[in-house]
Design a protein around this motif. Structure first.
Motif, PDB file in Angstrom:
ATOM      1  N   MET A   1       0.848  -1.183   0.000  1.00 48.91           N
ATOM      2  CA  MET A   1       0.000   0.000   0.000  1.00 48.91           C
ATOM      3  C   MET A   1       0.892   1.245   0.000  1.00 48.91           C
ATOM      4  N   LEU A  46       8.720  -5.303   0.930  1.00 53.56           N
ATOM      5  CA  LEU A  46       7.430  -5.741   1.473  1.00 53.56           C
ATOM      6  C   LEU A  46       7.172  -7.218   1.230  1.00 53.56           C
ATOM      7  N   ARG A 133       5.489  -2.308   8.218  1.00 51.72           N
ATOM      8  CA  ARG A 133       6.780  -2.391   7.529  1.00 51.72           C
ATOM      9  C   ARG A 133       6.773  -1.424   6.352  1.00 51.72           C
ATOM     10  N   THR A 134       7.869  -0.672   6.218  1.00 49.71           N
ATOM     11  CA  THR A 134       8.032   0.249   5.093  1.00 49.71           C
ATOM     12  C   THR A 134       9.422   0.058   4.492  1.00 49.71           C
ATOM     13  N   ARG A 141       3.982   0.679   2.235  1.00 56.23           N
ATOM     14  CA  ARG A 141       3.772   0.203   3.597  1.00 56.23           C
ATOM     15  C   ARG A 141       2.968  -1.083   3.576  1.00 56.23           C
ATOM     16  N   LYS A 142       3.337  -1.988   4.491  1.00 54.69           N
ATOM     17  CA  LYS A 142       2.615  -3.248   4.636  1.00 54.69           C
ATOM     18  C   LYS A 142       2.305  -3.455   6.111  1.00 54.69           C
ATOM     19  N   THR A 143       1.066  -3.838   6.424  1.00 59.14           N
ATOM     20  CA  THR A 143       0.663  -4.073   7.811  1.00 59.14           C
ATOM     21  C   THR A 143       0.335  -5.540   8.002  1.00 59.14           C
ATOM     22  N   VAL A 144       0.755  -6.080   9.147  1.00 53.32           N
ATOM     23  CA  VAL A 144       0.500  -7.475   9.499  1.00 53.32           C
ATOM     24  C   VAL A 144      -0.037  -7.517  10.922  1.00 53.32           C
TER      25      VAL A 144
END
Length: 378
Positions: A1, A46, A133-134, A141-144
């Motif tokens: 994203m 990512l 994470r960027t 950006r990635k979200t987990v």
């Protein structure tokens, strides 16, 4: 994203390419290519997998409004490569907190503590823990999600009360009290016969051995039950502070009743709890709210009598804006005569007073710190 920066770079690339195509300016085409290359180089950052198991630990598990709670986030990296200082977003009750976790080496549990203060009363969601994470330039950006949220119970502020006073109903299935009686089930001792004693209580075998009449004494068996009715109607309170004072009064009474081993009931709108451990009833004070469609307080009192007919102490709590005191007094006439009834008005800033009217006590509480004194004087 894409992040806000990433979206700006993408827009710049497209704009530069479009303008260069229209004006044939080669430099703008180079700018577009550089921006596109930066975005493409951010993608591999990512794709790196993030397999983490995490859990929350709350210390203490139950908090009090205005105090601090320590939230420990522990995580185990199930991947084969270390995760270098991941950034984690942890929302607590609508507030976002950011944690920079230590480097997570594979198969090693790592924890990080977060101290949250100035909590408001209620049942708050702590979590979920979301790792962000960027890439180095912050373009993508990635979200987990690492773990699901847990409920944090924030109880109202409470005052320490020494005792609730009298309010006991004789019950042969109750517990022995310290009061000595001449007729009950819990045997206490023998004493000498006094003229006027009931001969049915003479212990003839012991009297024959002692050469004089001896009679039995017993402990009174009592069952104590305290019911707290908290007015849920919004019009009864002038401000939020006034309502929170009423909730704190209710919680203080419940805590004292639980310490004195009373059965406890709480009634406030949709919250109806009876004969549960004191901790469960205190948890209910985290959930109570003013309800616009709630029944007027006299109706709540009638419901309380039905909910807990064995009540020996009835506390009715309302706000300073409550003007139906005569209707409340009429509702209290339906309460059994042996039940002690106390009406408490939460009125921040007003002098604390104790009045007795219509067969019950009316206590005005100006601040929570004054509650032990006015209750002891009632």
């Amino acid at each position: 994203m894409p992040t806000a920066t990433g979206r700006a770079v993408i827009v710049l690339a497209l704009t530069a390419w479009a303008v260069s195509a229209y004006t044939e300016i080669v430099e703008l085409r180079m700018v577009a290519l550089m921006c596109a290359l930066a975005v493409l180089l951010a993608v591999p950052w990512l794709l790196f997998p993030m397999r983490v198991r995490a859990a929350f630990a709350l210390r203490p598990p139950r908090a009090v409004a205005g105090e601090q709670v320590d939230i420990a986030l522990s995580a185990v990296n199930d991947g084969k490569l270390s995760l270098w200082q991941p950034l984690v977003n942890l929302p607590v009750g609508g507030r976002d907190f950011w944690l920079r976790m230590p480097t997570l080496t594979p198969a090693v549990r790592t924890s990080h503590d977060l101290l949250v203060d100035d909590l408001s009363r209620g049942v708050l969601d702590a979590g979920p823990a979301i790792a962000v994470r960027t890439d180095p330039l912050g373009l993508l950006r990635k979200t987990v999600r690492w773990c699901e949220p847990v409920e944090l119970y924030v109880r109202p502020r409470m005052a320490l009360l020494s005792t609730l006073g009298s309010g006991q109903v004789r019950d042969l299935e109750g517990v022995p009290s310290d009061r000595v009686s001449m007729s009950d089930l819990a045997f206490h001792a023998l004493r000498e016969y006094v003229p006027g004693d009931d001969l049915r209580h003479v212990h003839w075998r012991s009297s024959a051995r002692a050469g004089e009449l001896l009679v039995r004494q017993y402990h009174d068996t009592r069952r104590n039950h305290a019911t707290v009715v908290l007015d849920p109607t919004p019009d009864a309170y002038r401000t939020d502070e006034e309502y929170e004072l009423g909730v704190s009064i209710a919680a203080s009474l419940i805590m004292c009743a639980a310490r004195e081993e009373y059965d406890v009931s709480l009634l406030s709108g949709r919250e109806q709890i009876t004969s549960l451990p004191g901790g469960a009833v205190l948890d209910a004070t985290c959930r109570v709210q003013r309800e616009p469609e709630a029944e007027p307080l006299p109706g709540e009192i009638h419901r309380a009598i039905i909910l807990a007919p064995e009540t020996s102490l009835l506390f009715v709590i309302t706000g300073a804006a409550q003007d139906d005191l005569d209707d409340i007094a009429a509702a209290l006439l339906m309460v059994p005569a042996e039940t002690r009834c106390v009406v408490l008005r939460a009125a921040p800033g007003e002098p604390s007073t104790v009045l007795r009217q219509h067969g019950h006590e009316l206590i005005t509480v100006g601040s929570l710190s004054e509650l032990p004194g006015v209750l002891a004087a009632s």
